[in-house]
Design a protein around this motif. Structure first.
Motif, short mmCIF file in Angstrom:
data_model
loop_
_atom_site.label_atom_id
_atom_site.label_comp_id
_atom_site.label_asym_id
_atom_site.label_seq_id
_atom_site.Cartn_x
_atom_site.Cartn_y
_atom_site.Cartn_z
N ALA A 7 24.74 30.73 60.13
CA ALA A 7 26.15 30.91 60.42
C ALA A 7 26.69 29.60 61.00
N ASP A 8 27.97 29.38 60.80
CA ASP A 8 28.57 28.15 61.32
C ASP A 8 28.35 28.00 62.83
N SER A 9 28.40 29.11 63.53
CA SER A 9 28.24 29.09 64.99
C SER A 9 26.83 28.71 65.42
N ALA A 10 25.87 28.87 64.51
CA ALA A 10 24.47 28.62 64.84
C ALA A 10 23.97 27.27 64.32
N ARG A 11 24.60 26.77 63.30
CA ARG A 11 24.12 25.55 62.64
C ARG A 11 24.11 24.38 63.62
N GLY A 12 22.97 23.70 63.67
CA GLY A 12 22.82 22.57 64.56
C GLY A 12 22.29 22.91 65.94
N ARG A 13 22.31 24.19 66.30
CA ARG A 13 21.81 24.60 67.62
C ARG A 13 20.62 25.53 67.51
N PHE A 14 20.61 26.36 66.48
CA PHE A 14 19.54 27.36 66.32
C PHE A 14 18.66 26.96 65.14
N THR A 15 17.39 27.35 65.23
CA THR A 15 16.45 27.08 64.15
C THR A 15 15.61 28.31 63.86
N ILE A 16 15.63 28.75 62.62
CA ILE A 16 14.80 29.89 62.22
C ILE A 16 13.54 29.37 61.54
N SER A 17 12.45 30.03 61.80
CA SER A 17 11.18 29.66 61.17
C SER A 17 10.33 30.92 61.00
N ARG A 18 9.32 30.80 60.17
CA ARG A 18 8.44 31.95 59.94
C ARG A 18 6.99 31.50 59.95
N ASP A 19 6.14 32.36 60.46
CA ASP A 19 4.70 32.11 60.51
C ASP A 19 4.04 33.20 59.69
N ASN A 20 3.66 32.86 58.47
CA ASN A 20 3.09 33.86 57.58
C ASN A 20 1.68 34.26 57.97
N VAL A 21 1.03 33.46 58.80
CA VAL A 21 -0.32 33.82 59.26
C VAL A 21 -0.24 34.90 60.33
N ASN A 22 0.71 34.74 61.25
CA ASN A 22 0.86 35.70 62.35
C ASN A 22 1.95 36.74 62.09
N ASP A 23 2.51 36.72 60.87
CA ASP A 23 3.50 37.74 60.47
C ASP A 23 4.66 37.80 61.46
N THR A 24 5.17 36.63 61.80
CA THR A 24 6.22 36.55 62.81
C THR A 24 7.33 35.61 62.34
N VAL A 25 8.56 35.98 62.64
CA VAL A 25 9.69 35.11 62.41
C VAL A 25 10.28 34.73 63.77
N TYR A 26 10.70 33.49 63.90
CA TYR A 26 11.20 32.98 65.17
C TYR A 26 12.64 32.54 65.04
N LEU A 27 13.32 32.53 66.17
CA LEU A 27 14.65 31.94 66.25
C LEU A 27 14.71 31.13 67.54
N GLN A 28 14.75 29.81 67.38
CA GLN A 28 14.88 28.92 68.52
C GLN A 28 16.36 28.73 68.82
N LEU A 29 16.74 29.05 70.04
CA LEU A 29 18.14 28.95 70.47
C LEU A 29 18.26 27.80 71.46
N ASN A 30 19.02 26.80 71.09
CA ASN A 30 19.24 25.66 71.97
C ASN A 30 20.73 25.51 72.29
N SER A 31 21.01 24.78 73.34
CA SER A 31 22.40 24.52 73.73
C SER A 31 23.22 25.80 73.78
N LEU A 32 22.67 26.79 74.43
CA LEU A 32 23.31 28.11 74.44
C LEU A 32 24.64 28.10 75.17
N LYS A 33 25.54 28.93 74.66
CA LYS A 33 26.89 29.06 75.20
C LYS A 33 27.12 30.50 75.62
N PRO A 34 28.06 30.75 76.52
CA PRO A 34 28.34 32.14 76.91
C PRO A 34 28.68 33.03 75.71
N GLU A 35 29.30 32.46 74.70
CA GLU A 35 29.65 33.27 73.52
C GLU A 35 28.45 33.62 72.65
N ASP A 36 27.30 33.10 72.97
CA ASP A 36 26.07 33.50 72.28
C ASP A 36 25.48 34.79 72.86
#
Length: 114
Positions: free
Chosen positions: A59-88
Motif C-alpha cells: 500500500a502507498d502508506s506502507a511503501r518505503g517503511r514496511f517490508t514483507i518477507s516469507r520463510d518457507n522453511v519455518n512456514d512464517t510470513v513477516y512484516l517489518q514495520l519501521n518509522s511507525l506513525k500514530p496512524e499505523d
C-alpha cells in the motif's frame, strides 16, 4: 489452515516492530500471503503481499517503511514495520490464499503512541 500472528505491541512514533505469522501448513506452494490492517471504525485494508516467487506489493502508506518477507522453511510470513506513525495504529491480520480459499489469522494489535 491456521494462522498465528504475533509481535504487536505499544511503540513510540519512529519506532519499529516485527510482526510474525506462523502457518499450520507448509507455505512453500502458497501463491499469495499478505498482511492487512484495520483501524478502529475503519475497513480492513491491504498493507503488503508477497507471492510464492517473492514478488511484493505494498500500500502507498506502507511503501518505503514496511517490508514483507516469507520463510518457507519455518512456514512464517513477516512484516517489518519501521518509522511507525500514530496512524499505523491498527490490528494487523495475516492472510493466505490456498486452494482458492482465503484464510485469516486472529490479528495482532499495534499501537503507536508517545
Amino acid at each position: 489452515v491456521q494462522l498465528q500472528a504475533s509481535g504487536g505491541g505499544l511503540v513510540q512514533p519512529g519506532g519499529s516492530l516485527r510482526l510474525s505469522c506462523a502457518a499450520s501448513i507448509n507455505i512453500f506452494s502458497i501463491r499469495i500471503m499478505g498482511w492487512y490492517r484495520q483501524a478502529p471504525g475503519k475497513q480492513r485494508d491491504l498493507v503488503a503481499m508477497i507471492t510464492s516467487g517473492g514478488s511484493t506489493n505494498y500500500a502507498d502508506s506502507a511503501r518505503g517503511r514496511f517490508t514483507i518477507s516469507r520463510d518457507n522453511v519455518n512456514d512464517t510470513v513477516y512484516l517489518q514495520l519501521n518509522s511507525l506513525k500514530p496512524e499505523d495504529t491498527a490490528v494487523y491480520y495475516c492472510t493466505v490464499v490456498s486452494g482458492g480459499v482465503q484464510y485469516w489469522g486472529r490479528g495482532t494489535k499495534v499501537t503507536v503512541s508517545s
